[in-house]
Design a protein around this motif. Sequence first.
Motif, PDB file in Angstrom:
ATOM      1  N   ASP A  15     -86.670  23.078 -30.484  1.00  8.89           N
ATOM      2  CA  ASP A  15     -85.870  23.663 -29.400  1.00  8.89           C
ATOM      3  C   ASP A  15     -84.810  22.680 -28.910  1.00  8.89           C
ATOM      4  O   ASP A  15     -83.669  23.058 -28.637  1.00  8.89           O
ATOM      5  N   ASP A  16     -85.195  21.412 -28.810  1.00 10.12           N
ATOM      6  CA  ASP A  16     -84.269  20.409 -28.283  1.00 10.12           C
ATOM      7  C   ASP A  16     -83.126  20.125 -29.247  1.00 10.12           C
ATOM      8  O   ASP A  16     -81.994  19.893 -28.816  1.00 10.12           O
ATOM      9  N   VAL A  17     -83.398  20.133 -30.533  1.00  8.61           N
ATOM     10  CA  VAL A  17     -82.330  19.919 -31.518  1.00  8.61           C
ATOM     11  C   VAL A  17     -81.306  21.050 -31.430  1.00  8.61           C
ATOM     12  O   VAL A  17     -80.089  20.813 -31.434  1.00  8.61           O
ATOM     13  N   ARG A  18     -81.804  22.281 -31.349  1.00 10.99           N
ATOM     14  CA  ARG A  18     -80.903  23.442 -31.223  1.00 10.99           C
ATOM     15  C   ARG A  18     -80.022  23.310 -29.983  1.00 10.99           C
ATOM     16  O   ARG A  18     -78.804  23.498 -30.044  1.00 10.99           O
ATOM     17  N   ALA A  19     -80.651  22.997 -28.854  1.00  9.52           N
ATOM     18  CA  ALA A  19     -79.898  22.889 -27.599  1.00  9.52           C
ATOM     19  C   ALA A  19     -78.900  21.739 -27.645  1.00  9.52           C
ATOM     20  O   ALA A  19     -77.771  21.849 -27.145  1.00  9.52           O
ATOM     21  N   SER A  20     -79.299  20.621 -28.275  1.00 14.74           N
ATOM     22  CA  SER A  20     -78.425  19.441 -28.306  1.00 14.74           C
ATOM     23  C   SER A  20     -77.127  19.726 -29.048  1.00 14.74           C
ATOM     24  O   SER A  20     -76.066  19.207 -28.677  1.00 14.74           O
ATOM     25  N   ILE A  21     -77.193  20.540 -30.074  1.00  9.71           N
ATOM     26  CA  ILE A  21     -75.990  20.866 -30.852  1.00  9.71           C
ATOM     27  C   ILE A  21     -75.002  21.657 -29.992  1.00  9.71           C
ATOM     28  O   ILE A  21     -73.798  21.399 -29.998  1.00  9.71           O
ATOM     29  N   VAL A  22     -75.528  22.603 -29.225  1.00 12.39           N
ATOM     30  CA  VAL A  22     -74.663  23.418 -28.359  1.00 12.39           C
ATOM     31  C   VAL A  22     -74.048  22.551 -27.260  1.00 12.39           C
ATOM     32  O   VAL A  22     -72.842  22.632 -26.979  1.00 12.39           O
ATOM     33  N   VAL A  23     -74.870  21.714 -26.621  1.00 10.11           N
ATOM     34  CA  VAL A  23     -74.366  20.836 -25.558  1.00 10.11           C
ATOM     35  C   VAL A  23     -73.302  19.894 -26.125  1.00 10.11           C
ATOM     36  O   VAL A  23     -72.263  19.653 -25.498  1.00 10.11           O
ATOM     37  N   PHE A  24     -73.524  19.383 -27.301  1.00 14.83           N
ATOM     38  CA  PHE A  24     -72.562  18.508 -27.973  1.00 14.83           C
ATOM     39  C   PHE A  24     -71.225  19.219 -28.183  1.00 14.83           C
ATOM     40  O   PHE A  24     -70.153  18.672 -27.893  1.00 14.83           O
ATOM     41  N   LEU A  25     -71.282  20.456 -28.668  1.00 14.48           N
ATOM     42  CA  LEU A  25     -70.052  21.207 -28.917  1.00 14.48           C
ATOM     43  C   LEU A  25     -69.279  21.474 -27.630  1.00 14.48           C
ATOM     44  O   LEU A  25     -68.045  21.416 -27.600  1.00 14.48           O
ATOM     45  N   VAL A  26     -70.008  21.751 -26.553  1.00 11.57           N
ATOM     46  CA  VAL A  26     -69.369  22.002 -25.267  1.00 11.57           C
ATOM     47  C   VAL A  26     -68.826  20.699 -24.669  1.00 11.57           C
ATOM     48  O   VAL A  26     -67.774  20.681 -24.025  1.00 11.57           O
ATOM     49  N   ALA A  27     -69.541  19.587 -24.905  1.00  8.49           N
ATOM     50  CA  ALA A  27     -69.171  18.312 -24.289  1.00  8.49           C
ATOM     51  C   ALA A  27     -67.866  17.747 -24.838  1.00  8.49           C
ATOM     52  O   ALA A  27     -67.127  17.073 -24.117  1.00  8.49           O
ATOM     53  N   ILE A  28     -67.565  18.017 -26.109  1.00  4.27           N
ATOM     54  CA  ILE A  28     -66.374  17.415 -26.740  1.00  4.27           C
ATOM     55  C   ILE A  28     -65.085  17.722 -25.972  1.00  4.27           C
ATOM     56  O   ILE A  28     -64.395  16.800 -25.514  1.00  4.27           O
ATOM     57  N   PRO A  29     -64.724  19.000 -25.785  1.00  5.28           N
ATOM     58  CA  PRO A  29     -63.468  19.256 -25.077  1.00  5.28           C
ATOM     59  C   PRO A  29     -63.514  18.849 -23.609  1.00  5.28           C
ATOM     60  O   PRO A  29     -62.487  18.472 -23.037  1.00  5.28           O
ATOM     61  N   LEU A  30     -64.703  18.892 -23.000  1.00  8.18           N
ATOM     62  CA  LEU A  30     -64.808  18.505 -21.593  1.00  8.18           C
ATOM     63  C   LEU A  30     -64.589  16.998 -21.436  1.00  8.18           C
ATOM     64  O   LEU A  30     -63.906  16.562 -20.506  1.00  8.18           O
ATOM     65  N   CYS A  31     -65.170  16.194 -22.312  1.00 12.60           N
ATOM     66  CA  CYS A  31     -64.960  14.742 -22.257  1.00 12.60           C
ATOM     67  C   CYS A  31     -63.479  14.404 -22.425  1.00 12.60           C
ATOM     68  O   CYS A  31     -62.928  13.572 -21.690  1.00 12.60           O
ATOM     69  N   LEU A  32     -62.840  15.052 -23.384  1.00 15.75           N
ATOM     70  CA  LEU A  32     -61.424  14.804 -23.629  1.00 15.75           C
ATOM     71  C   LEU A  32     -60.567  15.303 -22.470  1.00 15.75           C
ATOM     72  O   LEU A  32     -59.621  14.628 -22.037  1.00 15.75           O
ATOM     73  N   GLY A  33     -60.891  16.484 -21.956  1.00 15.96           N
ATOM     74  CA  GLY A  33     -60.105  17.075 -20.879  1.00 15.96           C
ATOM     75  C   GLY A  33     -60.185  16.279 -19.593  1.00 15.96           C
ATOM     76  O   GLY A  33     -59.182  16.101 -18.890  1.00 15.96           O
ATOM     77  N   ILE A  34     -61.375  15.786 -19.267  1.00 15.81           N
ATOM     78  CA  ILE A  34     -61.540  15.011 -18.032  1.00 15.81           C
ATOM     79  C   ILE A  34     -60.804  13.681 -18.135  1.00 15.81           C
ATOM     80  O   ILE A  34     -60.204  13.209 -17.164  1.00 15.81           O
ATOM     81  N   ALA A  35     -60.836  13.075 -19.322  1.00 18.02           N
ATOM     82  CA  ALA A  35     -60.080  11.838 -19.521  1.00 18.02           C
ATOM     83  C   ALA A  35     -58.585  12.091 -19.339  1.00 18.02           C
ATOM     84  O   ALA A  35     -57.877  11.305 -18.692  1.00 18.02           O
ATOM     85  N   LEU A  36     -58.114  13.203 -19.896  1.00 16.75           N
ATOM     86  CA  LEU A  36     -56.703  13.557 -19.759  1.00 16.75           C
ATOM     87  C   LEU A  36     -56.333  13.769 -18.293  1.00 16.75           C
ATOM     88  O   LEU A  36     -55.316  13.268 -17.815  1.00 16.75           O
ATOM     89  N   ALA A  37     -57.184  14.503 -17.551  1.00 18.25           N
ATOM     90  CA  ALA A  37     -56.912  14.775 -16.140  1.00 18.25           C
ATOM     91  C   ALA A  37     -56.989  13.514 -15.293  1.00 18.25           C
ATOM     92  O   ALA A  37     -56.373  13.428 -14.233  1.00 18.25           O
ATOM     93  N   SER A  38     -57.753  12.519 -15.767  1.00 19.54           N
ATOM     94  CA  SER A  38     -57.926  11.275 -15.014  1.00 19.54           C
ATOM     95  C   SER A  38     -56.811  10.274 -15.265  1.00 19.54           C
ATOM     96  O   SER A  38     -56.785   9.202 -14.648  1.00 19.54           O
ATOM     97  N   GLY A  39     -55.921  10.585 -16.195  1.00 23.93           N
ATOM     98  CA  GLY A  39     -54.869   9.646 -16.535  1.00 23.93           C
ATOM     99  C   GLY A  39     -55.398   8.450 -17.298  1.00 23.93           C
ATOM    100  O   GLY A  39     -54.806   7.367 -17.278  1.00 23.93           O
ATOM    101  N   ALA A  40     -56.530   8.642 -17.984  1.00 24.51           N
ATOM    102  CA  ALA A  40     -57.174   7.558 -18.732  1.00 24.51           C
ATOM    103  C   ALA A  40     -57.055   7.830 -20.227  1.00 24.51           C
ATOM    104  O   ALA A  40     -56.767   8.958 -20.642  1.00 24.51           O
ATOM    105  N   PRO A  41     -57.275   6.824 -21.074  1.00 33.90           N
ATOM    106  CA  PRO A  41     -57.264   7.065 -22.520  1.00 33.90           C
ATOM    107  C   PRO A  41     -58.302   8.117 -22.905  1.00 33.90           C
ATOM    108  O   PRO A  41     -59.408   8.132 -22.362  1.00 33.90           O
ATOM    109  N   LEU A  42     -57.950   9.012 -23.837  1.00 27.12           N
ATOM    110  CA  LEU A  42     -58.882  10.055 -24.252  1.00 27.12           C
ATOM    111  C   LEU A  42     -60.201   9.473 -24.760  1.00 27.12           C
ATOM    112  O   LEU A  42     -61.273  10.035 -24.536  1.00 27.12           O
ATOM    113  N   PHE A  43     -60.113   8.327 -25.391  1.00 24.56           N
ATOM    114  CA  PHE A  43     -61.303   7.696 -25.951  1.00 24.56           C
ATOM    115  C   PHE A  43     -62.315   7.336 -24.858  1.00 24.56           C
ATOM    116  O   PHE A  43     -63.521   7.332 -25.102  1.00 24.56           O
ATOM    117  N   SER A  44     -61.827   7.050 -23.636  1.00 26.92           N
ATOM    118  CA  SER A  44     -62.724   6.660 -22.542  1.00 26.92           C
ATOM    119  C   SER A  44     -63.649   7.816 -22.153  1.00 26.92           C
ATOM    120  O   SER A  44     -64.792   7.596 -21.732  1.00 26.92           O
TER     121      SER A  44
END
Length: 517
Positions: A15-44
């Motif tokens: 169950d946890d492996v299944r959930a982790s894949i979905v959370v990972f997919l959702v986290a990618i654009p959010l991590c990048l988007g928040i960095a962009l909105a923060s005026g920080a490097p996307l990598f951060s």
Amino acid sequence: MKENHLNYYFRYLKDDVRASIVVFLVAIPLCLGIALASGAPLFSGLISGIVGGMVVTLASGSQLSVSGPAAGLAVIVFMAIETLQSFQGFLVAVVLAGILQVIMGYLKAGTIGAFFPSSVIKAMLAAIGLILIIKQIPHAFGYDGSFEGDESYMQENVVSSFADIATALGHISPAATFISLFSLFLLFMWEKPMIKESVIGRYMPGALLVVLLGVAVNMLLLAMAPSWGLSASHLVSLPKIDGVGDFVSLLQSPDWSVLAQGSIYTIAITIAIIASIETLLSVEAVDKIDPFKRIAPTNKELKAQGLGNIISGLLGGLPVTAVIVRSSTNVYNGGKTKTSAFLHGVWLLLAVLFFASSLNYIPLASLAAILLFVGYKLASPDLFKVLYHQGSEQFIPFVVTIVAILITDLLIGIGIGMVVGLFFVIKTNYHEAITLTQEENIYTITFKKNVNFLNKALLRKYLAQVEEGATLIIDGSNAEFIDHDIMETLEDYRVTAKENDIYVQSKLFVDLTSAQL
């Protein structure tokens, strides 16, 4: 505790492996988007997502909470970088904030999380759900001009958010619309028992299916009808990294020279306080939707978040908090233990190192469908019905908090909800703490719980109703505490009762002037 044994985690590994894949997919654009909105490097943003998943999860006592960069801190980060005129200088504030959070954990400041009313926490979840729906509708139609606001309004407001929807309706992408609508259909169908309990339903997460479908549909369109396919601006965008060497070269170290600036300490304190509040709110909210109803140790959570921020700052990442969108995605996709949150961090690290180019084929419309589905679950109509039937003292703070969050932001909305909730608590205690009953010429005033100065006006009202020549019984046998103001009111009344030929019989204590039961 079962959580201390490895067998506990292996039991739910599938169950946890299944959930982790979905959370990972959702986290990618959010991590990048928040960095962009923060005026920080996307990598951060990616660094803080990895640290939140792999470091904070191991140190945390929460089984389902997911940590990473938070949209609620984006404005503060943006202003801090401008104030310090250096991203590397800002990293020092992140490290200091982490140290402060660890200290707060040892000082047991995490207990404040237990004082948030249930109706307010449920309202926060529902408001986040509505925000997700509002913010993801443009992506579902193929308008991807502002994905950095997907977890909160941040610099945006309710008017501009609905304006984005109106704009999206004028820029509809047939491919994105088809992908998102068909994906939503599949996600709802995947919840049906017939599919959920089947072999394919048990081994294939619905969210992973819609992502694969989105990639396949878009690649087919690009091959057969290029003008109908989605361009790169409508797809996930990860920075290109070729192996571990490139990854390490992108890490940034704090510029410790800013310790000489007084503003660095103000910024660090601000980040520590707001990150801690957002974390405690998120943890309380996740506990509400945890299928096993586990209670996370909040002081331990503050220490874990502090450790995460120290490491994130040292590696060049954004501040880390527990985040409700990814946490609720974890819960609603079958996550059972902290293994899912940890693995989502592992997948982020591996994706950045080796699979960035492959992930850049994922349409944002597919991820929009997943988040729309999570938003619907968080703001389910059934939740509104349940709160309504629980009475106005639960429903009104619930609705007010939702509206306040939607028209302001998360923290201000929660504050407004707390004030309204406190009003109803006081109102309820005011009427329930003291009762007056009458049988012929015998009156009984009963103290049912803790009685304090807030109940003094009601007590005086009841005392004034006792007629001349009557007997008054004051029963405080069930009260755990009686405030001095109440004691003084009773003592004063005993003097006037003699003048009105009222006999006072007390079940409180021998002497009314004593505060001991």
